[in-house]
Structure formats: C-alpha cells, structure tokens
Write an enzyme that holds these catalytic residues in place. Structure first.
Site, short mmCIF file in Angstrom:
data_model
loop_
_atom_site.label_atom_id
_atom_site.label_comp_id
_atom_site.label_asym_id
_atom_site.label_seq_id
_atom_site.Cartn_x
_atom_site.Cartn_y
_atom_site.Cartn_z
N THR A 1 38.48 75.86 -4.97
CA THR A 1 37.74 77.10 -5.17
C THR A 1 36.25 76.79 -5.06
O THR A 1 35.84 75.65 -4.88
CB THR A 1 38.00 77.69 -6.56
OG1 THR A 1 37.32 76.90 -7.55
CG2 THR A 1 39.50 77.72 -6.88
N LYS B 1 31.89 72.11 -5.24
CA LYS B 1 30.71 71.26 -5.43
C LYS B 1 29.99 71.49 -6.75
O LYS B 1 29.07 70.75 -7.10
CB LYS B 1 29.71 71.52 -4.28
CG LYS B 1 30.17 70.99 -2.94
CD LYS B 1 29.14 71.25 -1.87
CE LYS B 1 29.21 72.67 -1.34
NZ LYS B 1 30.41 72.96 -0.58
N GLU C 1 35.30 63.92 -2.02
CA GLU C 1 34.83 63.63 -0.67
C GLU C 1 34.40 64.88 0.07
O GLU C 1 33.39 64.89 0.78
CB GLU C 1 35.94 62.91 0.12
CG GLU C 1 35.57 62.54 1.54
CD GLU C 1 34.46 61.50 1.60
OE1 GLU C 1 33.31 61.91 1.89
OE2 GLU C 1 34.74 60.32 1.36
N VAL D 1 30.73 66.91 0.50
CA VAL D 1 29.74 66.68 1.55
C VAL D 1 30.49 66.39 2.85
O VAL D 1 31.26 65.45 2.93
CB VAL D 1 28.83 65.48 1.22
CG1 VAL D 1 27.81 65.25 2.34
CG2 VAL D 1 28.12 65.68 -0.11
N LEU E 1 34.80 64.77 6.70
CA LEU E 1 34.13 63.54 7.14
C LEU E 1 34.06 62.51 6.00
O LEU E 1 33.84 62.88 4.85
CB LEU E 1 32.70 63.85 7.61
CG LEU E 1 32.56 64.73 8.86
CD1 LEU E 1 31.09 65.00 9.14
CD2 LEU E 1 33.22 64.06 10.06
N GLY F 1 35.30 81.31 9.00
CA GLY F 1 35.59 80.48 7.84
C GLY F 1 34.63 79.34 7.61
O GLY F 1 34.94 78.38 6.89
N ASP G 1 23.47 75.26 -0.78
CA ASP G 1 24.62 74.39 -0.52
C ASP G 1 24.17 73.02 -0.03
O ASP G 1 24.70 71.99 -0.45
CB ASP G 1 25.54 75.06 0.50
CG ASP G 1 26.86 74.34 0.64
OD1 ASP G 1 27.53 74.14 -0.40
OD2 ASP G 1 27.23 73.96 1.77
N LYS H 1 24.48 69.18 -1.68
CA LYS H 1 25.07 68.04 -0.96
C LYS H 1 24.15 66.83 -0.96
O LYS H 1 24.59 65.70 -1.21
CB LYS H 1 25.41 68.46 0.47
CG LYS H 1 26.56 69.45 0.56
CD LYS H 1 26.78 69.93 1.98
CE LYS H 1 27.94 70.93 2.06
NZ LYS H 1 28.14 71.45 3.43
#
Length: 812
Positions: free
Chosen positions: A555, A579, A606, A609, A613, A664, A678, A682
């Site tokens: 979420t 996050k 993971e 960020v 990746l 999305g 955001d 990060k």
C-alpha cells in the site's frame, strides 16, 4: 503366544468391534492370542462424570447411567445373533445394577474416594471385554474371558497402582497353564491389591496391561491397535506434514511417550523391553498399513531425529538464591518436599553456579508445590539466602527425540537457532547425558509454531514453507499474487520453498486461512470476507502465530506503516513497498531496523527505491564489503522520467501526467511524484542506508510545479495544470534551446541531499534515459570516477511486484 490390545476408539461401537473381530480371527490362525481391550470409547469419562454427579447429590447421574446402559445393550443386540443375546444382555444388566448400587452409596454419602473411583471405572473394561468375549463365543472360537484382577497384583495406590511383577507373573503363568485356549479375552486397565480391592493402572493403562501379559507369557509380539497408523514424527493435529515412523527403539518410544505422544502409555515399554519383545503399533481401521515397529535397535534413517513431542499445562518452579552456592542438600530438600506432596517432576535443570534450580511440573500441582517448598525453605527465605519460589505457568515442554543425536554434533544449535529465528523464547533447557532427547520449556502459545518449525528443520527435506500475509490488493498487490501463483511449483521444485499466501487485506476486508488461500479465486473470497481494519489483520497474524511468517505491505498507506513494529516484535518479517516507514523520522527508521535485528526478523524494502531494481541491495553489499559511498546521483522517479520523456509541448503537460497515472506509474496522488516528495523520500532512504542521519527537512527541493497545483483535490490538480500549461511549456523550451533534456535528479554528497529539475546535456549518463527508466550512480572509494551504475524500469506494477516478490524470497 501373541498379545493384541485394542483401544477405546477401536471398540467404540459395534461396527468397530466387528473390525476388531476380523483382525483377531485372522491373528489366532497363526498362534494362541491374548486379546486386551479398553472400555467403549468415552465410557471411562462418563463413569467418572456420573460418580462426580452422584457425590454432589445431583440426581442427573441416573440419566447418564441409563444412557450408558442403553449404549451397551444396543451394542450387544447389534453384535450377537438374536438367539444368543439373552445371556449377555442379562450380564450387562447385572453389571449396571451393581453400578447403580455403588452410585446410590456415593449419592447418600456425598463422597467419592479413590478406591470407589477405581471400582466404578473398572466396569468400562469389564463390560466391553465380556461383550467381545460373547461375540467370539457366538463365532464358535475357542476362547476364554479372563478377569485381569485375578492376574495382576498391585499395591493400594488407587488411580495409579504399582504392579507387583513377581506375583503378577506367577499368577498369569499359572492361569494360562491350567486353561489352554486359542483366545483369551482380557479387560485392560484394571487389577487388584492383596485384599482383592479393585485398582487401576492409570489412564491409558490398557496398554500397560497388554505389556504385563506379554512379558509374563513371553509373547512373540505385542500389537497395540489404535486409530492411527503407528507413531508419527509429530502430532498430526499440529503438524500437517507429520510422517509415519516405521521403526523406532524402545528408548526412543519411551522418550516420545513420556513427552506427550499419546499413542502408547509411557509405562508400557518397560515390561516388553526387559524381554526384548517387539511391539507393533497398528491401525484398526487400516490393518494392512505397516504401522510402527518398536524393538531394541531402531533402523538408521535419513533423519537422526526420530520424533518431536510435547507436554502441555506445565509450570516451571525456580528456586534461586546466593545462599545455595556450595551448600549441599538444597536439591534433596526440594525434591523431597515435592515427593511428600506426590508432585511428579517432569524436567530438571540447574545452573553450573548452583545459584538456581528449575523443575517442570504439571500446572495443577503448582499451588501446593509452592506452598510446601516455601515452607521447607522458610528460614532461608526469611534470612535472604533464598528467594521465595517463583512459579511460571502457561508453559509447555517440547522435546526432540532420537538415539542417533549423540553422533551428530550441532543438533542443539540447529534446534534453538530455528526456534530463535521464529521468535520463540525458550524458558529452560534440559538434555540427558544419554543424548536421546533435548527438551525446551516455552510458552504454551508457541507450541504449535515450535513443533512446526522443528519438524520443518529436521524432517522436511522436500520444502520450507513461508506463510505470507499481504496488505494491499490493488494494482501491485494483484500482480504480486499472480506472480506467486505462477511461480509456486517452480519454487517448490527448484528452491524447495513453498509460499503460502495465508492472509489478504484491503482497506475494508480481511481474509485469513492458515491452510492457504486459493490464488485462483482470491478476489471472490476477499469480497465475501469479514470487514476488518489493518489493526484487526495484524492482531490475527499475531494470534495465528504461524512459523516463517512474512507481512507484505504493498500500500501507500501511512496507517499500515505504523504496524511494522508490533509485527517485528513478534518475529514476523516485514517486506515494505510502502516508503512511509523508512522515510519517517530517522528515530523511527532506526527503531524498525533495531527491532528486526533484536527479534531475528527481516525488514526488507528494496522496492522503496527503483521498484524492482537492486538499488538498496547493491548499496548494502558495497557497505558490507567495506566500501564507502561518497556521492549518489540518481533519477529515481519513473513517473517524472516518463512525463519529461513524453512531454514536448505538442500536447498538454496535464495530459501526459494523466497518461502516466493511467499506465500505473504514479502514486495515487500524482503530486507526490511531481512535487518531488517521492524522490525526496527515496534519496533520503539511500542516504540513511549509506549511514547518514538525514530527515526530510534536511533535503532541498527545487519545485517546478506552481504552488497553486498543490491546492484542492487530485481533480483540481489536473484542472490547475491545464491552466498552467504556459509555465510547463516555458520550462521545456528553455531546456530545448540548450539541446538539453529535462530530468528530475536527486543528489547526495558530503552529508547533504537535494532534488530538482535539471537541464541534462547529451554527454550526461542521464541524457539517454527513456520511458520510465531509473538510473542510479554510486561514487565510492572503489568507484571514484567511473560510478557503479544501476539502470532499468523504475515504475510499473509488474516490476514493482517482482521486487516485492524478490524480497519475500530473501525473507526465508
């Protein structure tokens, strides 16, 4: 001669007794047989209940007694041909008339003594054995009913009498020598003292009866027939994948039965072991299955652990004090006090310093144990040499059993390591010098989890199971569930890992099934699930207490992020796509990392960020291997990269953002992306992972959105962007004039971090960054000029879900 014993479930009704008849009829073709039987299933408890009612002057005892009589009479009518029923029906009526007289006496006296209890419960075995004897007589089998009270002599300790083996063996051998028959039917559980008063051998004593007879007649074998196909590696009611034990030694069987395995009554083994008589545990309802063979030497198997067992309702008594050190006699006085109160000690452990001694006893005895021990040590307690006895209840003992443990070092470490990883606290430990078992005292709440953990550790060569609870079933959550479903068989075959999704939660519903949710119909199941909040979901996770539990947050909800701590404290690993937790205050971030270490859980994020990746994982690998991060430059927003790669002034900036949201790439509120929040989160997370103490207020942000875009709802935001199109066009044109591209870049260097829109020239690593890709450059001591580069899709439900999936796999 052989001895066969059938338990209460095997003779619960006429249909089951017919199965017993068939098995015994086949057995007596080989050699003469002693058949020992228990009372009809549940009758012993009913006899005791009726006695208790009568002693309390409760006349409903008569109703219960009548129901028992009817059950036995009906069984006789179903078992015997009508022309042969009369004598047995009369015999049953006679027995119940005697019982009625005893209960009347109890009713009048208002007293139920141990001696009377033994007399009452003896009728269960007497009745069943007489009925079964009549059944064999109706089949014209050469049989004799033998009253075990005439054969087994005990002391007068009613309820759990001790056998006089010398007298008993003489009685049995004499009885059988005088009256040779093909079959002897014997009531189990009951015996008599030297005054011919009825005694009993303890609950489960029919097994013991069979072993006593087997030893006395030097039987070729003892067969214990029950409702399961032998002994199991663990209680199948607790462990779904419990495996049958084909062969086991006498010593291992005794250890398992002592520590709670219900298949065999613990004293049963000793009489047959002394005569080296093999014992078979077989299933009345599946007679062709192999069962378990108990003999002197167990076979060597792949696992050096034979089984796992447990005892519930345990109290731990701890006697501590500096005055105990070096003073002989403390242990003697402690055990003498317990023995005087008939308190059975199940487990003992003492510190090498002699500062404390702990014993495990049955919880029902804890009150009288404390009183008597405090009395015995009253002087030492008053003078401060010893503390008052500490009593801890609500505990259980879990025991790992296996004769071959002594030749395999590291068993204890493996056992307690597995328990520790699952947050199971061990209160006391005991291991005998013979190394046949390792026993651990732990909370009763953790027993099922502990047994499953240990069974998986020592017996599951096929796979390990992760129990996964997912909060968030939207775009990313749905993709994640689909990926787990698709990879289920591959993971089991290749990694020996079974991922069971056992819980799903959205903003309104909670769905939990500890046996696993069908991932083909999860949407329909979730719709029909009960309403519940995230806090309800977490309470359920904690109460279920499943092994190898992983909570997955997909979420973007701040409230969900608040539950991580309570889960980590219960050793539930947390995988966070969200996050918010890691970008909250530095103190909160450190607290979560600390809880994960303290409670042997994983805290993995993971996808905070770079979506799927390996950004955080690579950073952690650099640091763990001794490198130092000096500078980070990164394009960390797949959303912003997509927007500025697609915006060229030919269509409105708002329409490009709308496209990104529809595909999305954005957060539910795109302003978190476009406003830089955001990206700030990060770069802060990366800086923190690199060892820098950083807060959001420490990060500078060069906003490109007009302040008016942050006001109102998301719909208002889109309207305002349309109004501000000239502003966005001017930004684009300024970069284009310099042959540059627009990229929203995050930077960290010398303890400082910043984010903002930059003009990127063609020679920059960021220039050829297309679509939704992210790019991270790590400048370190090992990569001072040419950075370590991580590049790839940094947004999208599929790649984000795959990153979460990878973290779940790491959590195992």
């Amino acid at each position: 001669m052989q001895v066969l014993k059938f338990g209460g479930s095997s003779v619960a009704n006429s249909a089951n007794i017919q199965k017993v008849t068939d098995i015994v009829a086949s057995a007596i073709q080989k050699e003469p047989t002693v058949l020992v039987v228990s009372a009809l299933g549940g009758i012993t408890d009913l006899l005791l209940k009726t006695g208790a009612l009568a002693s309390q002057a409760d006349e409903t005892y008569k109703t219960v007694l009548k129901e028992m009589e009817t059950r036995h009479l009906d069984a006789v009518r179903e078992l015997l041909p009508i022309q042969q029923q009369s004598a047995t029906l009369s015999l049953v009526k006679q027995q119940f008339n005697e019982l009625d007289g005893i209960y009347d006496g109890v009713f009048l006296l208002g007293e139920l003594s141990p001696r009377t209890k033994d007399r009452i419960v003896s009728y269960g075995e007497l009745l069943s054995s007489m009925m079964i004897s009549a059944k064999f007589q109706s089949l014209n089998i050469d049989q004799l009913w033998v009253d075990s009270r005439k054969c087994i002599t005990t002391n007068s300790n009613h309820g759990n009498a001790a056998v006089d083996f010398a007298a008993t063996e003489k009685n049995i051998q004499s009885h059988f020598a005088q009256k040779p028959h093909q079959l002897y039917v014997v009531p189990g559980f009951i015996a008599s003292d030297v005054n011919n008063n009825t005694t009993t051998l303890g609950r489960g004593g029919s097994d013991y009866t069979a072993a006593i007879f087997a030893s006395a007649v030097r039987a070729s074998a003892l067969e214990i027939w029950t409702d399961v196909s032998g002994m199991m590696t663990a209680d199948p009611r607790l462990v779904q994948n419990a495996k049958p034990i084909s062969r086991i030694s006498y010593q291992e069987a005794m250890e398992l039965s002592h520590f709670g395995a219900k298949i065999i009554y613990p004293p049963t083994i000793q009489p047959v072991m002394s005569r080296n008589i093999p014992v078979w545990v077989k299933n009345t309802f599946a007679p062709n299955e192999y069962g378990t063979l108990i003999e002197n030497n167990s076979a060597v198997t792949d696992s050096f652990i034979r089984g796992i067992s447990s005892i519930s309702s345990i109290s731990l008594l701890s006697l501590e004090g500096s005055g105990m050190i070096g003073i002989p006699g403390f242990s003697k006085r402690l055990f003498e006090a317990l023995a005087n109160e008939s308190v059975n000690v199940i487990l003992i452990t003492q510190s090498s310093s002699e500062h404390s001694i702990c014993v495990g006893i049955n919880e029902v005895d804890s009150a009288k144990a404390k009183q008597t021990i405090d009395n015995v040590f009253s002087y030492e307690i008053q003078t401060g040499k010893v503390e008052p006895l500490k009593v801890e209840s609500g505990l259980s003992i879990v025991a790992l059993v296996g004769e071959q443990m002594k030749s395999h070092p590291g068993v204890s470490g493996k056992m307690f390591g597995a328990l520790g990883k699952n947050g199971i606290n061990v209160r006391a430990i005991a291991q005998g010098s013979s190394e046949k078992n390792i026993s651990a005292v732990l909370s009763a709440f953790d027993v099922k989890k502990a047994i499953n953990v240990l069974h998986e550790e020592f017996f599951e060569t096929s796979y390990k199971q992760l129990n996964v609870f997912i909060a968030g079933t939207g775009n990313v959550g749905g993709k994640l569930i689909g990926q787990i479903k698709k990879q289920f068989q591959y993971l089991q075959d290749e990694l020996h890992l079974q991922i069971e999704v056992v819980g799903l939660a959205n903003s309104r519903k909670n769905l939990v099934n500890e046996n696993g949710i069908d991932l083909g119909t999860w949407k329909e199941q979730l719709q029909q699930a009960p309403d519940g909040s995230i806090h309800d979901f977490v309470r359920t996770i904690i109460s279920k207490n499943l092994r190898n539990s992983v909570f997955v947050d997909v979420t973007a909800n701040a409230e969900v992020a608040t539950v991580y701590g309570s889960l980590l404290e219960k050793s539930v690993s947390v995988v966070a796509c969200n996050k918010i937790a890691c970008s909250s205050s530095y103190e909160s971030y450190l607290k979560l990392k600390s809880l994960a270490r303290e409670y042997n859980a994983m805290f993995l994020f993971e996808t905070n960020v770079g979506a799927g990746l390996p950004v955080i994982g690579t950073l952690n690998d650099l640091l763990r291997s001794g490198d130092k991060v000096n500078r980070i430059q990164a394009v960390l927003s797949g959303t912003l990269n997509f927007v500025f790669n697609n915006y060229d002034g030919s269509r409105s900036f708002a329409s490009v953002v709308k496209q990104a949201q529809e595909e999305g790439y954005t957060e539910p509120d795109p302003r978190l992306d476009l406003g830089g929040t955001d990206v700030m989160r990060k770069i802060m997370i990366l800086a923190r992972e690199a060892g820098q103490q950083l807060e959001m207020d420490d990060i500078s942000n060069e906003y490109f959105l007009p302040q008016s875009c942050f006001e109102g709802s998301v719909a208002d935001f889109y309207d305002e962007m349309e109004k501000q199109e000239a502003h966005f066009r001017s930004i684009y044109e300024a970069a284009a004039k310099q042959n540059c591209k627009l990229k929203f870049v995050a930077q960290y260097e010398n303890g400082k971090a910043s984010v903002g829109l930059q003009h990127i020239p063609a020679e920059s690593d960021f220039y050829h960054l297309y679509g939704k890709d992210n790019l991270v450059l790590f400048y370190t001591d090992r990569y001072p000029e040419q950075p370590l580069v991580i590049k790839g899709a940094g947004a999208g439900a599929d790649v984000t879900a795959s990153g979460v999936f990878a973290d779940i796999l790491r959590a195992r």
